[in-house]
Motif scaffolding. Structure first.
Motif, PDB file in Angstrom:
ATOM      1  N   ASN A   1       0.953  -1.276   0.053  1.00 24.68           N
ATOM      2  CA  ASN A   1      -0.088  -0.185   0.030  1.00 24.68           C
ATOM      3  C   ASN A   1       1.029   1.176  -0.001  1.00 24.68           C
ATOM      4  O   ASN A   1       0.600   2.132   0.915  1.00 24.68           O
ATOM      5  CB  ASN A   1      -0.757  -0.002   1.279  1.00 24.68           C
TER       6      ASN A   1
ATOM      7  N   THR B   1       2.177   5.020  -1.001  1.00 22.44           N
ATOM      8  CA  THR B   1       1.639   6.006  -1.682  1.00 22.44           C
ATOM      9  C   THR B   1       3.003   6.732  -1.306  1.00 22.44           C
ATOM     10  O   THR B   1       3.364   6.970  -0.423  1.00 22.44           O
ATOM     11  CB  THR B   1       0.417   6.484  -1.119  1.00 22.44           C
TER      12      THR B   1
ATOM     13  N   THR C   1       1.244  12.935  -7.033  1.00 24.39           N
ATOM     14  CA  THR C   1       0.997  11.696  -6.471  1.00 24.39           C
ATOM     15  C   THR C   1       2.001  10.730  -7.299  1.00 24.39           C
ATOM     16  O   THR C   1       1.403  10.258  -8.547  1.00 24.39           O
ATOM     17  CB  THR C   1      -0.313  11.263  -6.289  1.00 24.39           C
TER      18      THR C   1
ATOM     19  N   LEU D   1       3.210   7.696  -6.730  1.00 24.88           N
ATOM     20  CA  LEU D   1       2.741   6.312  -6.516  1.00 24.88           C
ATOM     21  C   LEU D   1       1.367   6.240  -5.516  1.00 24.88           C
ATOM     22  O   LEU D   1       1.452   7.068  -4.595  1.00 24.88           O
ATOM     23  CB  LEU D   1       3.737   5.596  -5.632  1.00 24.88           C
ATOM     24  N   SER D   2       0.489   5.565  -5.944  1.00 22.44           N
ATOM     25  CA  SER D   2      -0.673   5.973  -5.391  1.00 22.44           C
ATOM     26  C   SER D   2      -1.113   4.364  -4.747  1.00 22.44           C
ATOM     27  O   SER D   2      -1.722   3.510  -5.788  1.00 22.44           O
ATOM     28  CB  SER D   2      -1.888   6.382  -5.919  1.00 22.44           C
ATOM     29  N   ASP D   3      -1.095   3.776  -3.777  1.00 26.75           N
ATOM     30  CA  ASP D   3      -1.494   2.687  -2.992  1.00 26.75           C
ATOM     31  C   ASP D   3      -0.909   1.462  -3.894  1.00 26.75           C
ATOM     32  O   ASP D   3      -1.734   0.519  -4.283  1.00 26.75           O
ATOM     33  CB  ASP D   3      -3.204   2.647  -3.036  1.00 26.75           C
ATOM     34  N   VAL D   4       0.424   1.356  -3.994  1.00 29.03           N
ATOM     35  CA  VAL D   4       0.933   0.387  -5.107  1.00 29.03           C
ATOM     36  C   VAL D   4       1.185  -0.888  -4.130  1.00 29.03           C
ATOM     37  O   VAL D   4       1.723  -0.916  -2.821  1.00 29.03           O
ATOM     38  CB  VAL D   4       2.425   0.902  -5.386  1.00 29.03           C
TER      39      VAL D   4
ATOM     40  N   CYS E   1       9.399   4.016  -7.591  1.00 25.94           N
ATOM     41  CA  CYS E   1       9.310   2.945  -6.587  1.00 25.94           C
ATOM     42  C   CYS E   1      10.485   2.260  -6.143  1.00 25.94           C
ATOM     43  O   CYS E   1      10.700   1.930  -5.163  1.00 25.94           O
ATOM     44  CB  CYS E   1       8.447   1.931  -7.633  1.00 25.94           C
TER      45      CYS E   1
ATOM     46  N   LEU F   1       2.489  -0.340 -14.257  1.00 20.94           N
ATOM     47  CA  LEU F   1       2.368   1.007 -13.466  1.00 20.94           C
ATOM     48  C   LEU F   1       2.078   1.995 -14.405  1.00 20.94           C
ATOM     49  O   LEU F   1       2.286   1.914 -15.695  1.00 20.94           O
ATOM     50  CB  LEU F   1       3.611   1.622 -12.853  1.00 20.94           C
TER      51      LEU F   1
ATOM     52  N   GLY G   1       1.001   6.119 -11.410  1.00 20.67           N
ATOM     53  CA  GLY G   1       1.259   5.622 -10.163  1.00 20.67           C
ATOM     54  C   GLY G   1       0.382   4.557  -9.502  1.00 20.67           C
ATOM     55  O   GLY G   1       0.528   4.219  -8.441  1.00 20.67           O
ATOM     56  N   LYS G   2      -0.335   4.066 -10.394  1.00 18.58           N
ATOM     57  CA  LYS G   2      -1.296   2.721  -9.680  1.00 18.58           C
ATOM     58  C   LYS G   2      -0.733   1.344 -10.747  1.00 18.58           C
ATOM     59  O   LYS G   2      -0.199   1.612 -11.693  1.00 18.58           O
ATOM     60  CB  LYS G   2      -2.709   3.165 -10.156  1.00 18.58           C
TER      61      LYS G   2
ATOM     62  N   ILE H   1      -1.766  -1.259 -12.654  1.00 24.30           N
ATOM     63  CA  ILE H   1      -2.852  -1.487 -13.377  1.00 24.30           C
ATOM     64  C   ILE H   1      -3.137  -3.057 -13.810  1.00 24.30           C
ATOM     65  O   ILE H   1      -3.989  -3.520 -14.480  1.00 24.30           O
ATOM     66  CB  ILE H   1      -2.933  -0.690 -14.566  1.00 24.30           C
TER      67      ILE H   1
END
Ligand SMILES: Nc1ncnc2c1ncn2[C@@H]1O[C@H](COP(=O)(O)OP(=O)(O)OP(=O)(O)O)[C@@H](O)[C@H]1O
Ligand SMILES: [Mg+2]
Lengths: 368, 258
Positions: free
Chosen positions: B10, B12, B19, B21-24, B47, B226, B229-230, B232
């Motif tokens: 998680n 961020t 942002t 990275l978001s909740d990676v 990351c 990624l 930042g998510k 996918i």
């Protein structure tokens, strides 16, 4: 001979001189050590250099005692430049307050041998070195987290704080300073008096040689590599596992210790110190010595320290213009040799030759 | 995942309003080559920076070898066993190639000022070990012929390989490569990928950032994608290749149209 020929000749000889160390290193062991011994011996003869034809004319300092110059200035500046080179040249930390450590070394000797106690000079020296080192750690611990300009400014302030504190503290002799400081003990025929400067010179030179010996060991170790890595790219160094803060602090502490040591020699020679002996200007001159010699090259520091200590005295004949002449000389050197008189070299990995040999031998064994 | 060597939980990462990275969430299994891909600015390098301690995550955590990395200094994380290379080459330019690698090898050494001054036995042993290890790695990377040259004077391809050698010298369990083949010709890229496979074969776990999708397909066991930042998509190269979100991200198709 045309001008371009002359120029070619000049550059060639400059190359020859700067390649000298390497050549000596390539010599067989015996000849190398005899050459080094001969060189060191000729350094001990420095007080008599003015009597040698040509050389004497070149180095002598008309209007002031050459012996005095090499003991009070050259030896001290060389030692200081060696120490400062660890901080500025190897670890890449700009320290503009180095005079502070030099002052601490001198003052500790003054306090312990005259102002508040009567300890012999030789006992004061290790204490002074340790106190300087501790001062380095105390200054370094908060400031080495700063980078570049910030570090320079804080250290600049440190040098001034030491001087001003000494000026204002009565127990440090205030502006009158400390007199009757102990001198080094006589060693056999070497009598440390006021008339003969030579014993002090021999002492200083010996200290320099010992310092060079140990600094070389540091340079050729994990410590030296860590310092170089920090100077080249601090973040990358840290990410490759170098505890950068620890090694920066070591650089600071070792630099401070050597600066303090130079201070003890100075105090033992002049036997009277006061705050005006330790101006900001001296810090700048020390930096000039390192940069002039070749930042990051120990031999450069030695040459730079010697030149910066000696040159203003060489030009004493120019009376009030001597500082100007000195300045012009510095500028000229920096124009023609921007990396300093003896620039930092890419390390020559002598062992690589052996390594290759070993590999090919190994290969043959495997094939056989 | 039972045998994850590293897990990103998680995470961020915000820079002011950005942002990155978001909740990676993802994990790397021991011994695999995991590809981390995504378009420009997706957050791949960020990351790496969070994993190696360059940035402290705004929230979330990273666990390595079942231990959290939070609060460790960067050099301590390296000593735990994570080594990396840089997207923009960051060698020690005025040091020789072999010295660069020896700095990495020093991560396993203990000699400090005292040992060096006294010329301790450990100092000598570690110097020898460092040299041998460095030459071994330079040879492995195929760049030993320029061992004595300053890093700055090496050709570009050599510099990229030297970075890998230096990272390997720290003795990592996890090797993180940030676009190690950037700027290479296709042939050079292929050669490097073979080398990465060889590295894995020696027991290293590899996290590989690569821009070039087709290249990553060939070497990686699994891929994390990624975008903005998510994460996918996560899965095998084949799965990821056919994932519509991934295709959209790479072709720049707006989300609602995908
Ligand atoms: N130190 C920083 N300060 C502010 N913004 C940053 C910082 N580092 C990264 N960013 C931003 O975070 C986002 C992700 O950047 P990052 O470098 O991780 O992308 P990337 O996936 O590595 O891209 P590329 O393929 O171009 O290397 C970008 O929008 C970038 O501008
Ligand atoms: Mg990137």
């Amino acid at each position: 001979m045309s001008l371009s020929d002359t120029f070619k000749g000049l550059t060639k000889s400059a190359h020859a001189v700067s390649g000298l160390g390497e050549r000596i290193g390539d010599l067989p062991r015996v000849s190398r050590w005899s050459l080094i011994a001969l060189f060191i011996f000729s350094l001990y003869l420095m007080p008599w250099w003015p009597e040698v034809p040509v050389l004497g004319w070149l180095v002598d300092t008309p209007g002031t005692s050459f012996e005095g110059v090499i003991t009070d200035k050259v030896v001290i500046y060389v030692l200081v430049a060696l120490g400062l080179n660890v901080v500025v040249g190897l670890a890449g930390l700009l320290d503009l307050g180095y005079v502070g450590f030099y002052a601490i070394g001198a003052y500790v000797v003054g306090i312990l041998s005259s102002q508040h106690a009567n300890l012999p000079w030789l006992v004061c020296v290790p204490i002074a070195v340790i106190v300087s080192m501790i001062a380095g750690v105390i200054l370094g611990t908060p400031t080495l987290r700063l980078r570049g300009d910030y570090l320079a400014i804080v250290t600049l302030g440190f040098g001034e704080i030491i001087r001003i504190s000494a000026n204002n503290a009565d127990w440090l002799g205030g502006s009158r300073g400390i007199s009757k400081i102990a001198k080094p003990p006589n060693i056999g025929p070497l009598k440390f008096g006021v008339l003969d400067a030579k014993p002090y010179f021999f002492l200083g030179l010996t200290v320099i040689i010992i310092t060079v010996f140990f600094l070389r060991r540091l340079e050729n170790s994990r410590v030296g590599r860590a310092w170089n890595a920090v100077r080249e790219d601090e973040d990358a160094a840290e990410l490759m596992g170098v505890p950068t803060f620890k090694f920066k602090l070591w650089a600071f502490a070792i630099g401070a210790a050597i600066g303090g040591l130079a201070g003890t020699l100075y105090a033992g020679k002049v036997r009277f110190i006061n705050p005006s002996n330790f101006p900001l200007q001296l810090s700048i001159l020390f930096i000039a010595a390192v940069v002039l010699g070749g930042t990051g090259n120990m031999w450069g520091a030695v040459i730079g320290g010697a030149v910066v200590g000696w040159m203003p005295e060489r030009f004493r004949g120019f009376a009030d213009k001597r500082v100007f002449v000195f300045g012009v000389a510095l500028v000229l050197v920096m124009v023609f040799r921007p990396q300093g008189l003896i620039p930092r070299k890419i390390r020559k990995e002598r062992w690589l030759a052996n390594w290759k040999q070993r590999e090919s031998e190994g290969g043959e064994v495997a094939r056989g | 995942m039972a045998d994850a060597i590293l897990s990103v939980n998680n995470v961020t990462m915000q820079f002011g309003g950005v942002t990155a990275l978001s909740d990676v969430n993802f994990a790397i299994e021991r011994g695999e080559i995991l590809g981390l891909i995504g378009p420009n600015g997706a957050g791949k390098t960020t990351c790496f920076n969070v994993i190696t301690g360059v940035y402290a995550a705004t929230s979330g955590s990273v666990t390595f070898d079942n231990q959290p990395l939070a609060g460790l200094k960067r050099f301590q994380i390296t000593k735990r066993g994570i080594a990396r290379t840089f997207q923009n080459i960051r060698l020690f330019p005025d040091m020789t190639a072999v010295e660069n690698v020896m700095v990495g090898a020093d991560a396993n050494h203990k000699t400090s000022v005292g040992g060096a001054l006294l010329g301790s036995r450990r100092h000598h042993r570690e110097e020898r070990e460092g040299r041998d290890r460095a030459m071994e790695l330079l040879t492995f990377m195929g760049i030993a012929d320029r061992a004595a040259d300053a890093a700055r004077n090496l050709p570009y391809g050599y510099q990229r390989r030297l970075e890998i050698a230096r990272a390997l010298a720290t003795g990592p369990k996890l090797l993180c490569l940030d676009e190690p083949a950037a700027g290479f010709t296709p042939a050079e890229k292929q050669e490097l990928m073979d080398l990465i496979r060889k590295i894995r074969a020696q027991g290293y776990t590899v996290l590989l950032i690569e821009h070039d999708m087709s290249l990553v397909m060939g070497v990686t066991d699994r891929i994390v994608v990624l975008d903005f930042g998510k994460v996918i998509a996560t899965g095998s190269p084949a799965d990821v290749q056919n994932n519509p979100d991934v295709i959209a991200a790479y072709l720049g198709v707006p989300d609602d149209a995908a």
